[in-house]
Write a protein that holds these residues in place. Sequence first.
Motif, mmCIF file in Angstrom:
data_model
loop_
_atom_site.group_PDB
_atom_site.id
_atom_site.type_symbol
_atom_site.label_atom_id
_atom_site.label_comp_id
_atom_site.label_asym_id
_atom_site.label_seq_id
_atom_site.Cartn_x
_atom_site.Cartn_y
_atom_site.Cartn_z
ATOM 1 N N ASP A 167 45.624 -8.488 31.550
ATOM 2 C CA ASP A 167 44.909 -8.356 30.282
ATOM 3 C C ASP A 167 45.092 -9.655 29.505
ATOM 4 O O ASP A 167 46.171 -9.941 28.981
ATOM 5 N N SER A 169 44.030 -10.600 26.662
ATOM 6 C CA SER A 169 44.388 -10.458 25.249
ATOM 7 C C SER A 169 45.898 -10.363 25.096
ATOM 8 O O SER A 169 46.484 -10.916 24.148
ATOM 9 N N GLU A 170 46.564 -9.703 26.049
ATOM 10 C CA GLU A 170 48.020 -9.643 26.033
ATOM 11 C C GLU A 170 48.636 -10.997 26.407
ATOM 12 O O GLU A 170 49.687 -11.381 25.889
ATOM 13 N N ARG A 173 48.613 -13.019 23.395
ATOM 14 C CA ARG A 173 49.692 -12.562 22.517
ATOM 15 C C ARG A 173 51.030 -13.181 22.957
ATOM 16 O O ARG A 173 51.837 -13.603 22.123
ATOM 17 N N LEU A 209 43.426 -14.386 20.222
ATOM 18 C CA LEU A 209 43.538 -12.931 20.371
ATOM 19 C C LEU A 209 42.246 -12.221 19.971
ATOM 20 O O LEU A 209 42.035 -11.068 20.348
ATOM 21 N N ASP A 210 41.382 -12.906 19.214
ATOM 22 C CA ASP A 210 40.124 -12.301 18.770
ATOM 23 C C ASP A 210 38.984 -12.576 19.742
ATOM 24 O O ASP A 210 37.866 -12.078 19.536
ATOM 25 N N GLN A 211 39.241 -13.351 20.784
ATOM 26 C CA GLN A 211 38.199 -13.633 21.763
ATOM 27 C C GLN A 211 37.856 -12.367 22.551
ATOM 28 O O GLN A 211 38.744 -11.564 22.857
ATOM 29 N N THR A 213 37.533 -10.018 25.447
ATOM 30 C CA THR A 213 38.133 -9.975 26.786
ATOM 31 C C THR A 213 37.547 -8.775 27.518
ATOM 32 O O THR A 213 38.115 -7.685 27.529
ATOM 33 N N GLY A 245 39.085 -11.097 30.759
ATOM 34 C CA GLY A 245 39.160 -12.124 29.737
ATOM 35 C C GLY A 245 37.790 -12.571 29.264
ATOM 36 O O GLY A 245 36.772 -11.955 29.594
#
Length: 329
Positions: A167, A169-170, A173, A209-211, A213, A245
């Motif tokens: 993931d 987004s993770e 992070r 993180l706002d992209q 995915t 992603g």
Amino acid sequence: MTPRATGVRAPYDAVPVAVRAWVDSVLGSPVVTVAEQVGGMSPGCATRVTCADGTRAFVKAVGAELNPDSPTLFRREILALTLIGSHQSWADLMASYDDGAWVALVLEDIEGRHPDLADDTDMDLLLGAVDSLGVLLGERVPDPPRPAPWSGEGPRPAALFRPGLCDLSETFRDWLDAFDQAHELPAGQVPSWVIERQTVLRPGVAALLDQPTDRLVHFDIRDDNLLVRPTGELVFLDWGATGIGPDWLDPLLARLERVHLPWFDASVVRSPALARAGDGTVTSWLVGMGVTLAWRAHTQVVVGLPTLQAFRRAESARFLSAAARRLGI
């Protein structure tokens, strides 16, 4: 050519007897000759095998005893190749093995060479192929399965080393966490401008993180994970980092071999996906990735991968140098 990412691999005869017997069974004839391959960071074998009856295949196998995280990457590669099915743009998965400790894949053996990404012809081939790959993966897997949220005990592992697809987004992070701790690194681990401008740079790294995915992405496009067939087509190998992603991620990775050159900046502008993402996003990605590699090289204890930390430091320096150029520093 010899790939830049080169680790130390176990030979085929170091793979457990039970795994090698399974390979013989899958191929229907005993393996009689092997050719070990270089490239990549896995400690497991990467071996072209030929059987008594002439059957050929490519075998990858790794056990937790060699590196505790590598079996997770192999399981992810099995998942990814199962999801995307058969196509000339990658090696077909013929069979897979998993006894809980050792994981192995028997793959189609692809004849070819690693591309020379300093050569314009090979680079143009890759850029065209990676755009086509994005379209193809979107058609094959329009709604990739998301991994379950981490619920284990102890420290949260990096997204790359959790079960299922990665993931992104993770992952982003994880990068922000590393960036926020960059000031704790000893002097010289990252350029001084990163620490001096940490407050200014942080919003860009956080914005990753706002992209969106939502696309299946290869997420490990390097020269050692590519082959050019004798007939000229490009083949994408090693799907162990496959994730969910943004659509611009693989086109960005395809250009990183030349990230140290002004060519990179001009090429980013010419890519529709990267142009939509914007120059700021690309620069923030380089900052986030560069700092994270430096952080992991300094803080992580790595088992069975003796060349990984030096590779991380070298890549960190390349990415942060490119970011500095793009920022006018």
